[in-house]
Design an enzyme around this catalytic site. Structure first.
Site, mmCIF file in Angstrom:
data_model
loop_
_atom_site.group_PDB
_atom_site.id
_atom_site.type_symbol
_atom_site.label_atom_id
_atom_site.label_comp_id
_atom_site.label_asym_id
_atom_site.label_seq_id
_atom_site.Cartn_x
_atom_site.Cartn_y
_atom_site.Cartn_z
ATOM 1 N N HIS A 134 0.818 -1.204 0.000
ATOM 2 C CA HIS A 134 0.000 0.000 0.000
ATOM 3 C C HIS A 134 0.858 1.263 0.000
ATOM 4 C CE1 HIS A 134 -3.071 2.777 1.983
ATOM 5 N NE2 HIS A 134 -3.729 2.289 0.947
ATOM 6 N N TYR A 144 -8.922 14.088 -4.048
ATOM 7 C CA TYR A 144 -8.468 13.666 -2.724
ATOM 8 C C TYR A 144 -7.420 14.650 -2.199
ATOM 9 C CZ TYR A 144 -10.351 8.922 -3.624
ATOM 10 O OH TYR A 144 -11.160 7.850 -3.899
ATOM 11 N N HIS A 194 -7.664 12.666 2.727
ATOM 12 C CA HIS A 194 -6.990 11.381 2.527
ATOM 13 C C HIS A 194 -5.555 11.363 3.054
ATOM 14 C CE1 HIS A 194 -5.372 7.988 -0.060
ATOM 15 N NE2 HIS A 194 -6.490 7.454 0.391
#
Length: 708
Positions: A438, A471, A595
């Site tokens: 990630h 975002y 975010h």
């Protein structure tokens, strides 16, 4: 750590906290200060959010119940109890969605000359004729009506698809009804523009209403007893045995196909549906009563996003914001020379994502660049970064890309990109067994006059040029030698499992990130116990890790001031006497999706600031490859402190968590109104204006003056 802080009463359930977050999104749809179509957009988002929640989180809980798993979560709730509470909360949420849609939005749309016809009975004679002709011309050739009888079993109803179920009767003397169904084709637009009585109006009807109106043409020689729309949600949580998979890409491709026929876990039907038709659906889909939702309006409100994007009616939308240039990186400047001068901080979407795209594009063409390495989790459907990586490989550079195939709902897209990159000659890694990668990192290795130099981009968000406009995220360009060495080590670990003897600046999950955060929190706790000032500010998407929350409780009890800015899930409770008195939780829900992940620790005045890709969740700390990176340049630290300061001062879009776990909207009162997202937009515009006026006389960021 003392068990005092691990009492289940001190924690909120993760899933119920998520429902509370979706209520905050729905509250944005209720905000009368927003333009109408912006409000409509938020209503669409709540529906999209709820779909994913059901397919993944609810599905996972159902799997636990089916497996006989009875261990309670950190809040003391079993999976079965969670499902009971989720069902009640979801029914209430959906009821509120449709009250808003029917009682507020339909009349307001009509007032603004946008008519949405939700029932074909409302059509005028002229509109009815148009709908029938449209059906025969555009829709009829695409449809596949399916009857069910002894020779034709109940068909696969695809996940999330919209369908129309009907009861038919062939012989008027027979009492038995036959069931038939037809899928509303997703290849056709759901919003159909039809003639209006008033030429100034814009009128739409939903595709399923045109099909329902003409369903008799699909079943000739039958009497149509009734016809109603319905929609099925299925378990979409992929189960992949990575240890046994010979080829992860092939295995995920197989699992994606299975997603369409996972167990049905939710059935949406139109309110007023015929009882016998509902009984038939319930039986064949094996759905329980609690999982049936009788909807007072059109199923699947995500179509409202298409309505948001209709041409014209610009007065009903926010004025679009254009991300501003990064003042240190003029288009004509050499990006590598500018990064050599100093670290460069990026703040999206207030500043454009273009420098990140340009960084990879210029590296792909630069004859001095030897290698490019990058991790990709979610990218856009027409990604310029992918094109640049492919071009770099074709230009003879060493290109290594980790494409995370297990990125949920992006698996298919990522498989396509992985194959394209391999065909171009890139070395593609399909993630690691048992872990999702990630982290957001790009490494460019360049030969220069004084030797090999590494340039690194680190970010809090994905390498997605589309979502970068929506975002809020942070990014850092650096050619710091210690970070460059760590970046090389990261990619060596990802490609060859080679772990260095020591690390310089970067902290990785699942290896050391949990301990890093725990150590930083513990240090603030000890400083507070020693009578020193102690302060933690943490901004993230979600907080649900029991260990981190317990450490924050201990810090708060010691006197540490803790300010949390958490958009979504928060399992920490505020206002517990003697435990969380010193903790505030802010949730900002606005035009952009918050975010970025930023972590501030006062550290007795040394002020440590980190950014990264991880939330404080077990999956991020223990089951993913994540990267935390420090901000060390003092001017950049000051800028990030300014960003946190503005967000904590937001009194327009901030909701504050209460001891009962509800959230209340913060209001300005006597203070100057401050919308942090609007503030950062204005600040970026002012920075651009100043830079254009002075050109290259100043390269230092000057924050806009905060309202008193």
């Amino acid at each position: 750590m003392s068990q005092t802080y691990n009492n289940p009463e001190y924690f909120d359930n993760r899933e119920l906290s998520w429902l509370e977050f979706n209520r905050r999104v729905l509250n944005e749809a209720c905000d009368e200060s927003l333009p109408l179509l912006e409000r409509l957009k938020f209503l669409s988002i709540t529906s999209s959010n709820l779909d994913e929640f059901v397919m993944i989180r609810v599905a996972s809980l159902k799997d636990m119940v089916d497996a006989g798993y009875t261990k309670p979560d950190i809040a003391g709730l079993t999976a079965e109890k969670q499902l009971e509470l989720i069902s009640a909360g979801s029914h209430e949420l959906i009821s509120n969605q449709y009250k808003l849609f029917n009682n507020t939005f339909l009349p307001l749309l009509a007032d603004n000359k946008i008519n949405l016809i939700c029932h074909h009975e409302e059509l005028t004679a002229e509109q009815s004729d148009y709908a029938d002709k449209y059906f025969m011309r555009e829709v009829y050739p695409v449809l596949t009506p399916m009857a069910v009888d002894s020779s034709r079993p109940f068909p696969l109803i695809r996940n999330k698809s919209l369908n129309i179920g009907a009861l038919l009767k062939r012989n008027k003397s027979k009492e038995e009804y036959e069931f038939a169904t037809v899928q509303v084709p997703s290849v056709l637009p759901r919003l159909i523009h039809i003639p209006s009585d008033n030429k100034e109006d814009t009128t739409f009807i939903l595709l399923e209403q045109i099909i329902e109106k003409n369903i008799d043409k699909l079943f000739l020689n039958y009497e149509i007893i009734c016809a109603y729309p319905y929609r099925v949600m299925r378990n979409a949580d992929l189960t992949i045995d990575e240890d046994e998979a010979a080829d992860l890409l092939v295995e995920i491709e197989k699992q994606l196909k299975k997603r369409q026929w996972g167990a049905a876990i939710k059935l949406e039907v139109e309110k007023g549906i015929d009882k016998q038709l509902l009984k038939y659906l319930k039986k064949d889909l094996e759905i329980k009563n609690d999982d049936i939702y009788k909807i007072n309006g059109p199923l699947d409100l995500t179509f409202l996003m298409k309505l948001y994007g209709i041409e014209g009616h610009n007065n009903l939308r926010n004025k679009p914001y254009t991300p501003q240039p990064v003042y240190e990186l003029d288009a004509e400047t050499d990006i590598f020379s500018k990064i050599r001068e100093k670290d460069i901080l990026l703040h999206h979407p207030y500043q454009t994502f273009d420098p990140v795209v340009d960084f990879v594009r210029k590296a792909s063409k630069d004859p001095n660049v030897l290698a490019i390495k990058q991790t990709l989790y979610r990218v856009s459907s027409n990604s310029p970064i992918i094109s640049s990586l492919a071009a770099a490989a074709e230009n003879g550079k060493q290109v290594s890309v980790l494409v995370e195939l297990k990125a949920r709902f992006d698996e298919e897209n990522n498989i396509i990109w992985a194959k394209k990159l391999e065909q171009a000659g890139c070395h593609v890694i399909y993630g690691l067994v048992g872990l999702k990668t990630h982290s957001k990192i790009t490494l460019v290795v360049r030969r220069e006059d004084d030797g090999i130099r590494r340039y690194v981009h680190l970010g809090t968000g994905n390498y997605n040029d589309s979502t970068a406009k929506l975002y809020t995220d942070m990014g850092l360009f650096t050619c710091s030698r210690p970070i460059g060495e760590d970046a090389t080590a990261v990619f060596n670990m990802l490609s060859g499992y080679s772990e260095p003897l020591a690390w310089n600046k970067l902290t990785l999950a699942p290896l050391w990130l949990r301990n890093k955060f725990m150590d930083c929190i513990k240090r603030e706790t000890n400083n507070a116990l020693d009578g020193k000032d102690a302060h933690i500010i943490a901004k993230m998407n979600s907080l649900c890790d029991a260990g981190i929350i317990s450490a924050l409780y201990e810090a708060s009890a010691a006197g540490v001031k803790i300010d949390l800015i958490i958009r979504g899930i928060c399992c920490l409770k505020v206002g517990i006497p003697g435990i969380s008195d010193n903790i505030t939780v802010h949730s900002i829900v606005g035009n952009f999706l918050e975010h970025s992940r930023i972590f501030y620790f006062y550290n007795d005045g040394y002020e440590d600031i980190y950014m990264g890709s991880a939330d404080w969740m077990p999956r991020n700390l223990d089951k993913r490859v994540e990267i935390l990176f420090p901000i060390e340049d003092q001017s950049l630290k000051d800028r990030i402190k300014h960003i946190l300061d503005i967000q904590l001062a937001d009194n327009i879009k901030t909701r504050i968590k209460q001891p009962d776990s509800s959230y209340i909207l913060l209001t300005p009162g006597e203070d100057e109104p401050l919308n942090s997202q609007d503030y950062f937009c204005k600040e970026a515009l002012e920075a651009t204006k100043r830079h254009r006026q002075s050109r290259n006389t100043s390269r230092t960021f000057e924050p806009m003056k905060k309202p008193d």
